[in-house]
Write a protein that holds these residues in place. Structure first.
Motif, PDB file in Angstrom:
ATOM      1  N   PHE A   1      32.638  39.107  39.247  1.00  0.00           N
ATOM      2  CA  PHE A   1      32.075  38.113  38.643  1.00  0.00           C
ATOM      3  C   PHE A   1      31.516  38.613  37.400  1.00  0.00           C
ATOM      4  CE2 PHE A   1      31.807  34.668  42.245  1.00  0.00           C
ATOM      5  CZ  PHE A   1      32.591  33.823  42.253  1.00  0.00           C
TER       6      PHE A   1
ATOM      7  N   TYR B   1      35.075  30.810  36.213  1.00  0.00           N
ATOM      8  CA  TYR B   1      34.335  31.743  36.855  1.00  0.00           C
ATOM      9  C   TYR B   1      33.110  31.748  37.151  1.00  0.00           C
ATOM     10  CZ  TYR B   1      39.147  32.887  39.479  1.00  0.00           C
ATOM     11  OH  TYR B   1      40.177  32.924  39.578  1.00  0.00           O
TER      12      TYR B   1
ATOM     13  N   SER C   1      30.171  31.418  40.084  1.00  0.00           N
ATOM     14  CA  SER C   1      29.417  31.658  40.213  1.00  0.00           C
ATOM     15  C   SER C   1      27.688  32.203  40.139  1.00  0.00           C
ATOM     16  CB  SER C   1      29.600  34.160  39.000  1.00  0.00           C
ATOM     17  OG  SER C   1      28.637  33.587  37.635  1.00  0.00           O
TER      18      SER C   1
END
Length: 93
Positions: free
Chosen positions: A12, A45, A49
């Motif tokens: 991440f 993404y 996170s």
């Protein structure tokens, strides 16, 4: 409480850097005007996170958490799998 296992943190990290460089910095330079493609996979993404960190932080630091017992169990299960996978890769298990 680790929010992400080492490998997930590494994964991440690149999306967080991408967000910082391509969205946050431009937003600051544009006096707060936000312009970006919300369908961008890197942004998705990055948001994943952030959502994970918020869920875990809320669960462990807020006595008034609104998570159900089942939701807390699932969060713990995912976190435990992350940690176990990390330890296996590091040959501690």
């Amino acid at each position: 409480v680790p929010l992400l296992c080492h490998d997930c943190e590494e994964l991440f990290s690149k999306y967080e850097t991408d967000f910082s460089n391509k969205i946050f910095t431009k937003t600051v330079k544009n006096n707060g005007d936000i312009c970006f493609d919300s369908n961008n996979v890197n942004f998705s993404y990055f948001m994943l996170s952030v959502a994970w960190r918020i869920m875990v932080n809320t669960m462990y630091s807020d006595d008034s958490s609104t998570f159900t017992t089942k939701e807390e169990q699932k969060i713990n299960e995912v976190r435990d799998v992350q940690n176990a996978n990390f330890l296996k890769r590091r040959r501690y298990i």
